[in-house]
Design a protein around this motif. Structure first.
Motif, PDB file in Angstrom:
ATOM      1  N   HIS A 233       0.824  -1.211   0.000  1.00 37.79           N
ATOM      2  CA  HIS A 233       0.000   0.000   0.000  1.00 37.79           C
ATOM      3  C   HIS A 233       0.854   1.255   0.000  1.00 37.79           C
ATOM      4  O   HIS A 233       0.430   2.299  -0.475  1.00 37.79           O
ATOM      5  N   SER A 234       2.073   1.173   0.559  1.00 30.05           N
ATOM      6  CA  SER A 234       2.877   2.388   0.568  1.00 30.05           C
ATOM      7  C   SER A 234       3.668   2.545  -0.731  1.00 30.05           C
ATOM      8  O   SER A 234       3.991   3.649  -1.114  1.00 30.05           O
ATOM      9  N   GLU A 235       3.955   1.454  -1.429  1.00 30.08           N
ATOM     10  CA  GLU A 235       4.725   1.570  -2.667  1.00 30.08           C
ATOM     11  C   GLU A 235       3.841   1.849  -3.881  1.00 30.08           C
ATOM     12  O   GLU A 235       4.300   2.393  -4.873  1.00 30.08           O
ATOM     13  N   ALA A 236       2.570   1.439  -3.814  1.00 30.25           N
ATOM     14  CA  ALA A 236       1.692   1.626  -4.967  1.00 30.25           C
ATOM     15  C   ALA A 236       1.466   3.114  -5.223  1.00 30.25           C
ATOM     16  O   ALA A 236       1.548   3.917  -4.307  1.00 30.25           O
ATOM     17  N   PRO A 237       1.172   3.505  -6.482  1.00 27.04           N
ATOM     18  CA  PRO A 237       0.820   4.897  -6.749  1.00 27.04           C
ATOM     19  C   PRO A 237      -0.453   5.270  -5.982  1.00 27.04           C
ATOM     20  O   PRO A 237      -1.321   4.420  -5.780  1.00 27.04           O
ATOM     21  N   ALA A 238      -0.558   6.541  -5.579  1.00 26.56           N
ATOM     22  CA  ALA A 238      -1.606   6.965  -4.649  1.00 26.56           C
ATOM     23  C   ALA A 238      -3.032   6.524  -5.037  1.00 26.56           C
ATOM     24  O   ALA A 238      -3.753   6.014  -4.187  1.00 26.56           O
ATOM     25  N   PRO A 239      -3.470   6.691  -6.301  1.00 28.44           N
ATOM     26  CA  PRO A 239      -4.848   6.283  -6.595  1.00 28.44           C
ATOM     27  C   PRO A 239      -5.072   4.784  -6.371  1.00 28.44           C
ATOM     28  O   PRO A 239      -6.152   4.366  -5.956  1.00 28.44           O
ATOM     29  N   ILE A 240      -4.020   4.001  -6.618  1.00 25.56           N
ATOM     30  CA  ILE A 240      -4.143   2.555  -6.411  1.00 25.56           C
ATOM     31  C   ILE A 240      -4.118   2.237  -4.915  1.00 25.56           C
ATOM     32  O   ILE A 240      -4.892   1.402  -4.441  1.00 25.56           O
ATOM     33  N   SER A 241      -3.245   2.918  -4.157  1.00 25.63           N
ATOM     34  CA  SER A 241      -3.275   2.726  -2.704  1.00 25.63           C
ATOM     35  C   SER A 241      -4.672   3.001  -2.185  1.00 25.63           C
ATOM     36  O   SER A 241      -5.185   2.282  -1.326  1.00 25.63           O
ATOM     37  N   ALA A 242      -5.279   4.084  -2.699  1.00 27.74           N
ATOM     38  CA  ALA A 242      -6.613   4.454  -2.238  1.00 27.74           C
ATOM     39  C   ALA A 242      -7.598   3.315  -2.484  1.00 27.74           C
ATOM     40  O   ALA A 242      -8.410   2.984  -1.621  1.00 27.74           O
ATOM     41  N   LEU A 243      -7.508   2.706  -3.660  1.00 27.39           N
ATOM     42  CA  LEU A 243      -8.442   1.621  -3.976  1.00 27.39           C
ATOM     43  C   LEU A 243      -8.088   0.342  -3.225  1.00 27.39           C
ATOM     44  O   LEU A 243      -8.964  -0.404  -2.797  1.00 27.39           O
ATOM     45  N   MET A 244      -6.798   0.071  -3.063  1.00 31.00           N
ATOM     46  CA  MET A 244      -6.420  -1.160  -2.368  1.00 31.00           C
ATOM     47  C   MET A 244      -6.828  -1.098  -0.907  1.00 31.00           C
ATOM     48  O   MET A 244      -7.354  -2.052  -0.347  1.00 31.00           O
ATOM     49  N   SER A 245      -6.579   0.050  -0.274  1.00 30.94           N
ATOM     50  CA  SER A 245      -6.920   0.170   1.138  1.00 30.94           C
ATOM     51  C   SER A 245      -8.413   0.346   1.343  1.00 30.94           C
ATOM     52  O   SER A 245      -9.011  -0.272   2.206  1.00 30.94           O
ATOM     53  N   GLY A 246      -8.998   1.216   0.530  1.00 24.50           N
ATOM     54  CA  GLY A 246     -10.398   1.553   0.750  1.00 24.50           C
ATOM     55  C   GLY A 246     -11.351   0.492   0.242  1.00 24.50           C
ATOM     56  O   GLY A 246     -12.403   0.259   0.829  1.00 24.50           O
ATOM     57  N   LEU A 341      -7.574   9.929   2.214  1.00 28.96           N
ATOM     58  CA  LEU A 341      -6.245  10.205   2.761  1.00 28.96           C
ATOM     59  C   LEU A 341      -5.140   9.680   1.853  1.00 28.96           C
ATOM     60  O   LEU A 341      -4.097  10.321   1.707  1.00 28.96           O
ATOM     61  N   PHE A 342      -5.351   8.519   1.258  1.00 28.45           N
ATOM     62  CA  PHE A 342      -4.300   8.000   0.376  1.00 28.45           C
ATOM     63  C   PHE A 342      -4.139   8.884  -0.855  1.00 28.45           C
ATOM     64  O   PHE A 342      -3.029   9.094  -1.337  1.00 28.45           O
ATOM     65  N   ILE A 343      -5.250   9.417  -1.363  1.00 29.04           N
ATOM     66  CA  ILE A 343      -5.141  10.328  -2.497  1.00 29.04           C
ATOM     67  C   ILE A 343      -4.356  11.574  -2.079  1.00 29.04           C
ATOM     68  O   ILE A 343      -3.458  12.036  -2.792  1.00 29.04           O
TER      69      ILE A 343
END
Lengths: 482, 219
Positions: A233-246, A341-343
């Motif tokens: 989640h920290s290495e992925a690009p922000a929009p993907i982190s947002a989707l992976m976490s959320g 927040l990830f975005i």
């Protein structure tokens, strides 16, 4: 028909983007497809929450109120992340890296597609395939930056998720065995299993659920199977982190919830409840330990996901009307606040070029919009009123103090620890002198506009509980057996 | 074919499959390990065909054919290509040496019988006796993955785990439906192809495929 188009739009978008050459066309396809997915999703959700049940392709796809809740989360947050992604990818990957931008947009829609299949299918096996598909679709996204750390994160993510999901397959096969041995005829549909649940082999069902919790729990990010999560989640690009976490974590939870309904009907609710409370509490504990002094703000958000998924598991375990209602609400609320927040973390990363908390100084001064939104989002996330997560956490622990007071009390204490730890980290980021060479102003300011929707919902759900939502959630609760 | 013959043959083949899993621990050449995996896939495919003949199931026959094609031929080729490309012949020392690893395999097999025997006993299918053997394969495959340092051998561990799970489902229920099984094969194939890409990336970036080197992401 509508259900099939919901699945076909992202799939077709993914295929089309893969063969485009021009960036503008790519972005156009991406935006149109995201909006079309959102529109179709909204139409389906509206129909289902008005009492309809949609099916497609024989009995392969079936959308009831629980699936509709997931469709709502996926398509809504998918659209928000998609809009931001256009700006973010422009900033991160210039025209020299066009092929990577193409890979991003292609896999983005494939990712949405696999999640939608997972939550709309009625077949346990197809759901398993789709959830494994989510891993395969996202692994190159985690490695999009192609650095040594992102490579490491992606490899860990691929291996651990594949093993986890393989264990979930054992659970699926065991439950399938329990169902087939009883019914004589082969039936692996949720609807059929629910109907036959009372007469399933209890031993097999219990063992199956243990594997399901370990397997899909890996995808949901529950401790101790969470170790891939902070890295990915920290290495992925922000929009993907947002989707992976959320969103993606919720898909893992969704699979567990579906199995839980069968298990509860087969062996009584106590078995699943104990397992979920135990693993939920442990996840909150592990997350708290890493949140006390976290040095990297993206990892901080990732560990906070472990914590919130743990809280949702507690709600599922506490059970009853309030426990389950709280858990469902918290799935929505966590998705809204965490993707927001990830975005924003993407914005901070573009501005400060570092994910280290100590490198980010004077965020409120240096990037006022990003900083202000980040502050409010963090308040929502740690459970301060008037934001919605406060309400859902309150409901969950209210249910907990009624039937599992010790677990609930431990949970509340851990929440206080997390509260302090995250507030301290936030403090270090917001104030102080921004680096002297840092130009003032927000990165990607216009691209933050869609986040207003997250905010509006977090406030609305925090201040009022719209009766239409409660009616919809009560339909879901009926599926969960309350 | 009588039930007894089927049951005995199934036991024998399942035992062979478990033996091959354990053989993976003993073999040190990578090419040899890939061969062990391919051989195990053939054993499992003949098991599916056998059960397909017994239960007159065309679907299961198709599963057997697809198994040979994907896990018996295509994936071993992919792995051999990777082994040739990274120019590595021998397996690096795993965390635990062969002797302790074999003892752990023995213990895991006992655990498997302890956990699965009640479930197998309540299963009316003639193949059910071998369920604990398949479950032992799952546990040992899991252990192999944890015990390995190199990316390629971890992939082999993962594939052995996959095979054991396939066997478990086959013995307990005569396999999951055709469409699901095909989807699973496709997922596994794509996963292996992606893993192969990562092996090259890791090799390029770290100049080794020892995943113990992957230690940058820490708290």
């Amino acid at each position: 028909m509508m259900l099939l188009s919901l699945l076909l739009i992202p799939l077709a978008a993914s295929g089309l983007i893969a063969i485009t050459r021009r960036r503008a066309l790519m972005e156009l396809l991406h935006a149109v497809a995201s909006m079309a997915t959102l529109g179709t999703g909204a139409a389906i959700v509206a129909q289902v929450w008005n009492g309809a049940i949609l099916t497609a392709a024989g009995d392969l796809f079936r959308v009831d109120a629980l699936s509709a809740l997931m469709v709502a989360i996926i398509t809504f947050l998918g659209a928000i992340a998609a809009l931001y992604a256009v700006g973010y990818i422009r900033a991160e990957l210039d025209d020299a890296h066009l092929s990577r931008a193409r890979l991003f947009f292609t896999l983005f829609h494939l990712f949405i597609f696999t999640m939608l299949v997972a939550v709309t299918t009625d077949n346990l096996g197809v759901m398993w395939i789709a959830i494994e598909g989510t891993t395969l679709a996202t692994v190159f996204l985690v490695n999009l930056r192609q650095t040594r750390t992102s490579l490491e994160a992606a490899y860990k993510y691929l291996i651990l998720s594949s093993v986890g999901i393989a264990l979930a397959f054992i659970g699926t096969a065991l439950l399938y065995y329990a169902g087939a041995a009883k019914a004589g005829e082969i039936s692996v549909n949720w609807s059929a299993l629910r109907a036959a649940a009372g007469s399933l082999n209890a031993e097999a069902v219990r063992l199956a659920f243990v594997f399901i919790v370990i397997g899909y729990g890996t995808k949901a990010g529950l401790a101790p199977m969470h170790t891939w999560l902070p890295d990915a989640h920290s290495e992925a690009p922000a929009p993907i982190s947002a989707l992976m976490s959320g969103v993606l974590l919720n898909v893992g939870l969704y699979a567990m919830i579906r199995f839980k309904t069968v298990v509860d009907a087969a062996v009584g609710p106590e078995f699943a409840a104990r397992l979920l409370i135990g693993i939920g509490l442990f996840s909150v504990l592990v997350a708290a330990a890493f949140l006390v002094r976290q040095r990297n703000y993206k990892r901080m958000l990732a560990y906070s996901s472990v914590e919130h998924i743990g809280i949702i598991c507690l709600g599922l375990g506490f059970g009853g009307y309030w426990g389950l209602l709280g858990a469902l609400l918290h799935m929505v609320n966590h998705a809204l606040s965490k993707s927001l927040l990830f975005i924003l973390s993407g914005n901070i990363l573009i501005k400060y070029h570092s994910a280290e908390i100590r490198e980010v100084r004077g965020l409120l001064h240096g990037a006022p919009w990003t900083g202000g939104l980040f502050l409010a989002g963090m308040f929502a996330l740690i459970g301060l009123p008037p934001f919605a997560p406060f309400i859902s956490e309150f409901i969950i622990f209210r249910a907990g103090f009624e039937n599992h007071p010790w677990a609930a009390a431990t949970g509340v204490i851990l929440l206080v620890v997390v509260f302090g730890g995250m507030l301290a980290s936030l403090n270090r980021m917001l104030y102080g002198e921004p680096p002297a060479d840092l130009p003032r102003g927000d990165a990607l300011r216009v691209w933050l506009v869609p986040l207003a929707a997250n905010f509006a919902l977090l406030l609305v759900l925090g201040l009022t509980l719209p009766s239409s939502l409660v009616v919809a959630l009560e339909q879901v609760l009926k599926i969960l057996g309350v | 074919m009588s039930v007894e013959v089927l049951s005995k043959t199934v036991n024998l083949l399942s035992f062979a499959a478990l033996g091959l899993t354990i053989l993976l621990i003993v073999r040190t050449s990578l090419v040899g390990q890939v061969r062990v995996f391919a051989l195990q896939s053939f054993v499992l495919a003949s098991l599916s065909v056998l059960i397909a003949l017994y239960s007159a199931s065309l679907e299961l026959f198709g599963v057997g054919v697809a198994l040979v094609a994907i896990k018996g031929v295509v994936i071993p080729r992919v792995l051999n290509r990777a082994v040739a490309k990274i120019g590595l012949q021998r397996v690096a020392a795993p965390y635990l040496g062969t002797a302790p690893a074999l003892i752990i395999c023995g213990l895991l097999t006992i655990v498997a019988f302890y956990v699965m025997a009640p479930i197998a006993a309540s299963n009316p299918l003639p193949t059910a006796d071998a369920i604990p053997l398949a479950f032992a394969g799952v546990l040992i495959g899991f252990f192999i993955m944890v015990n390995r340092r190199r990316a390629v051998t971890q992939i082999l561990g993962f594939l052995m785990l996959e095979n054991a799970i396939f066997l478990l489902a086959l013995l307990a229920t005569y396999g999951v439906p055709f469409i699901v099984e095909m989807g699973v094969f496709l997922d596994v194939l794509v996963a292996v192809l992606i893993m192969e890409v990562f092996v090259y990336h890791i090799k390029d970036n770290f100049d080794s495929i020892d995943v113990g080197e992957l230690g940058n992401l820490k708290e």
